[in-house]
Design a protein around this motif. Structure first.
Motif, PDB file in Angstrom:
ATOM      1  N   ILE A  36       0.832  -1.208   0.000  1.00 37.74           N
ATOM      2  CA  ILE A  36       0.000   0.000   0.000  1.00 37.74           C
ATOM      3  C   ILE A  36       0.871   1.263   0.000  1.00 37.74           C
ATOM      4  O   ILE A  36       0.619   2.203  -0.749  1.00 37.74           O
ATOM      5  CB  ILE A  36      -0.949   0.005   1.217  1.00 37.74           C
ATOM      6  CG1 ILE A  36      -2.006  -1.093   1.060  1.00 37.74           C
ATOM      7  CG2 ILE A  36      -1.607   1.371   1.398  1.00 37.74           C
ATOM      8  CD1 ILE A  36      -2.876  -1.318   2.291  1.00 37.74           C
ATOM      9  N   PHE A  37       1.886   1.309   0.833  1.00 38.96           N
ATOM     10  CA  PHE A  37       2.633   2.556   1.013  1.00 38.96           C
ATOM     11  C   PHE A  37       3.831   2.701   0.069  1.00 38.96           C
ATOM     12  O   PHE A  37       4.265   3.819  -0.200  1.00 38.96           O
ATOM     13  CB  PHE A  37       3.121   2.686   2.459  1.00 38.96           C
ATOM     14  CG  PHE A  37       1.998   2.837   3.455  1.00 38.96           C
ATOM     15  CD1 PHE A  37       1.223   3.981   3.464  1.00 38.96           C
ATOM     16  CD2 PHE A  37       1.715   1.830   4.362  1.00 38.96           C
ATOM     17  CE1 PHE A  37       0.179   4.133   4.368  1.00 38.96           C
ATOM     18  CE2 PHE A  37       0.672   1.970   5.274  1.00 38.96           C
ATOM     19  CZ  PHE A  37      -0.094   3.122   5.270  1.00 38.96           C
ATOM     20  N   ALA A  38       4.386   1.594  -0.402  1.00 35.40           N
ATOM     21  CA  ALA A  38       5.631   1.717  -1.166  1.00 35.40           C
ATOM     22  C   ALA A  38       5.723   0.739  -2.336  1.00 35.40           C
ATOM     23  O   ALA A  38       6.776   0.646  -2.969  1.00 35.40           O
ATOM     24  CB  ALA A  38       6.830   1.505  -0.237  1.00 35.40           C
ATOM     25  N   GLY A  39       4.635   0.042  -2.641  1.00 37.26           N
ATOM     26  CA  GLY A  39       4.691  -1.008  -3.666  1.00 37.26           C
ATOM     27  C   GLY A  39       5.157  -0.520  -5.030  1.00 37.26           C
ATOM     28  O   GLY A  39       5.891  -1.231  -5.724  1.00 37.26           O
ATOM     29  N   GLY A  40       4.734   0.678  -5.414  1.00 34.32           N
ATOM     30  CA  GLY A  40       5.126   1.201  -6.723  1.00 34.32           C
ATOM     31  C   GLY A  40       6.612   1.481  -6.800  1.00 34.32           C
ATOM     32  O   GLY A  40       7.271   1.187  -7.815  1.00 34.32           O
ATOM     33  N   THR A  41       7.161   2.028  -5.731  1.00 39.40           N
ATOM     34  CA  THR A  41       8.595   2.369  -5.699  1.00 39.40           C
ATOM     35  C   THR A  41       9.450   1.108  -5.630  1.00 39.40           C
ATOM     36  O   THR A  41      10.463   0.986  -6.335  1.00 39.40           O
ATOM     37  CB  THR A  41       8.887   3.272  -4.477  1.00 39.40           C
ATOM     38  OG1 THR A  41       8.076   4.447  -4.579  1.00 39.40           O
ATOM     39  CG2 THR A  41      10.349   3.655  -4.417  1.00 39.40           C
ATOM     40  N   ILE A  42       9.031   0.160  -4.786  1.00 36.30           N
ATOM     41  CA  ILE A  42       9.812  -1.078  -4.650  1.00 36.30           C
ATOM     42  C   ILE A  42       9.819  -1.829  -5.987  1.00 36.30           C
ATOM     43  O   ILE A  42      10.874  -2.289  -6.442  1.00 36.30           O
ATOM     44  CB  ILE A  42       9.243  -1.956  -3.506  1.00 36.30           C
ATOM     45  CG1 ILE A  42       9.401  -1.222  -2.163  1.00 36.30           C
ATOM     46  CG2 ILE A  42       9.926  -3.304  -3.464  1.00 36.30           C
ATOM     47  CD1 ILE A  42       8.591  -1.836  -1.019  1.00 36.30           C
ATOM     48  N   ALA A  43       8.644  -1.922  -6.632  1.00 40.98           N
ATOM     49  CA  ALA A  43       8.573  -2.601  -7.943  1.00 40.98           C
ATOM     50  C   ALA A  43       9.467  -1.895  -8.960  1.00 40.98           C
ATOM     51  O   ALA A  43      10.158  -2.542  -9.752  1.00 40.98           O
ATOM     52  CB  ALA A  43       7.126  -2.633  -8.433  1.00 40.98           C
ATOM     53  N   LYS A  44       9.465  -0.569  -8.930  1.00 46.07           N
ATOM     54  CA  LYS A  44      10.283   0.193  -9.882  1.00 46.07           C
ATOM     55  C   LYS A  44      11.772  -0.076  -9.647  1.00 46.07           C
ATOM     56  O   LYS A  44      12.526  -0.313 -10.591  1.00 46.07           O
ATOM     57  CB  LYS A  44       9.993   1.693  -9.691  1.00 46.07           C
ATOM     58  CG  LYS A  44      10.696   2.600 -10.664  1.00 46.07           C
ATOM     59  CD  LYS A  44      10.266   4.058 -10.431  1.00 46.07           C
ATOM     60  CE  LYS A  44      10.874   4.966 -11.492  1.00 46.07           C
ATOM     61  NZ  LYS A  44      10.447   6.377 -11.297  1.00 46.07           N
ATOM     62  N   MET A  45      12.193  -0.089  -8.373  1.00 42.77           N
ATOM     63  CA  MET A  45      13.609  -0.312  -8.067  1.00 42.77           C
ATOM     64  C   MET A  45      14.032  -1.745  -8.385  1.00 42.77           C
ATOM     65  O   MET A  45      15.161  -1.986  -8.814  1.00 42.77           O
ATOM     66  CB  MET A  45      13.902   0.066  -6.617  1.00 42.77           C
ATOM     67  CG  MET A  45      13.864   1.588  -6.429  1.00 42.77           C
ATOM     68  SD  MET A  45      13.882   2.144  -4.697  1.00 42.77           S
ATOM     69  CE  MET A  45      15.565   1.745  -4.203  1.00 42.77           C
ATOM     70  N   ILE A  46      13.120  -2.697  -8.192  1.00 39.74           N
ATOM     71  CA  ILE A  46      13.419  -4.087  -8.581  1.00 39.74           C
ATOM     72  C   ILE A  46      13.615  -4.135 -10.100  1.00 39.74           C
ATOM     73  O   ILE A  46      14.537  -4.781 -10.603  1.00 39.74           O
ATOM     74  CB  ILE A  46      12.309  -5.048  -8.109  1.00 39.74           C
ATOM     75  CG1 ILE A  46      12.339  -5.165  -6.578  1.00 39.74           C
ATOM     76  CG2 ILE A  46      12.453  -6.424  -8.759  1.00 39.74           C
ATOM     77  CD1 ILE A  46      11.166  -5.908  -5.974  1.00 39.74           C
TER      78      ILE A  46
END
Ligand SMILES: [Zn+2]
Length: 265
Positions: A13-23
């Motif tokens: 919810i809070f960081a999924g977009g950023t974590i997916a982008k960095m992966i």
């Protein structure tokens, strides 16, 4: 990176977009879940709640691209009697084993955070990142063959960050769909969230027509609308379509003497 989440659904919810982008950019992510989410269902038994939330977490992590999940399994909303040093010790062990450059977790300084697990997770994770670099901290871990490890930078998320505390804005326009799909995997937790909202509104003699019938379709729709709304509101402040915002702590202050003078080793 190490992502330290209190509950199965916080990191998506809070960081999924950023974590997916960095992966997508090459990071490997390890997920550390602090609690067992034993209370987060609408009408299931405690055992069934634990098992479904764990299974759905695996699917959510897959949707983001996260490999390993380490669950510490402290009892959901029952962490008060647990010494913070016990949580810290387990996190230090994992930091020293996994050697993450980057830490994602709750902001320990966030104002108006109501959830006791979020607060304890934030403090223990920050404390562990602080101490895992010390040779005299938890030396028995080092005697086991682990090495001390300094986490380099940190992304802190919060339910609501003051604009003045936001110093990292990540454009998630390319990963918002992936984030939404990941959150939709937490079926049990999201179904519970929808029912809780409906019950609260009913107490106030209100109803949200979308949730007149709560089923997989309406819950997924609700998640889609809410997450886009939040990401669009954050993006609008920074000229992006969809964004996630963080309080970011870099390896050393940007533009300071150290970062102006460092060279590759
Ligand atoms: Zn949570």
């Amino acid at each position: 990176m190490a992502v330290v989440t209190a509950h199965a659904d916080d990191f998506t919810i809070f960081a999924g977009g950023t974590i997916a982008k960095m992966i997508g950019e090459g990071y490997t992510a390890h997920l550390i879940r602090i609690t067992n989410d034993e209370k987060d269902s609408q009408d299931l038994s405690l055992a069934e709640t634990i098992s479904r939330n764990a299974r759905e977490l695996r699917k959510a992590a897959d949707a983001i691209g996260i490999q390993e999940i380490y669950s510490l399994n402290f009892r959901n909303d029952e962490m008060d009697p647990v010494p913070e040093t016990e949580v810290r010790q387990k996190l230090m062990l994992l930091f020293r084993k996994l050697k993450p450059w980057t830490l994602f977790t709750f902001d320990p300084s966030a104002k108006y955070e109501e959830n006791p697990d979020h607060k304890k997770t934030a403090r223990a994770a920050e404390d562990a990142a602080w101490n895992s670099a010390g040779h005299l901290a938890e030396p028995e871990q080092l005697a086991l063959g682990l090495e001390k490890w300094a986490v380099l930078d940190r992304y802190y998320w919060a339910r609501s960050l003051d604009d003045s505390d936001v110093n990292k804005v990540v454009d998630i326009s390319g990963t918002i769909d992936q984030k939404i799909r990941a959150v939709q995997q937490h079926k049990t937790m999201m179904n519970h969230t929808a029912h809780q909202l409906k019950e609260k509104l009913a107490e106030a003699n209100l109803r949200l027509p979308l949730l007149d019938t709560i089923d997989e379709t309406t819950v997924n729709q609700f998640i889609d609308i809410r997450l886009r709304e939040r990401a669009a509101a954050q993006g609008a402040k920074h000229g992006m379509k969809y964004a996630e915002v963080f309080h970011y702590i870099p390896i050393e202050s940007e533009g300071g003497y150290v970062m102006r003078n460092v060279v590759p080793r």
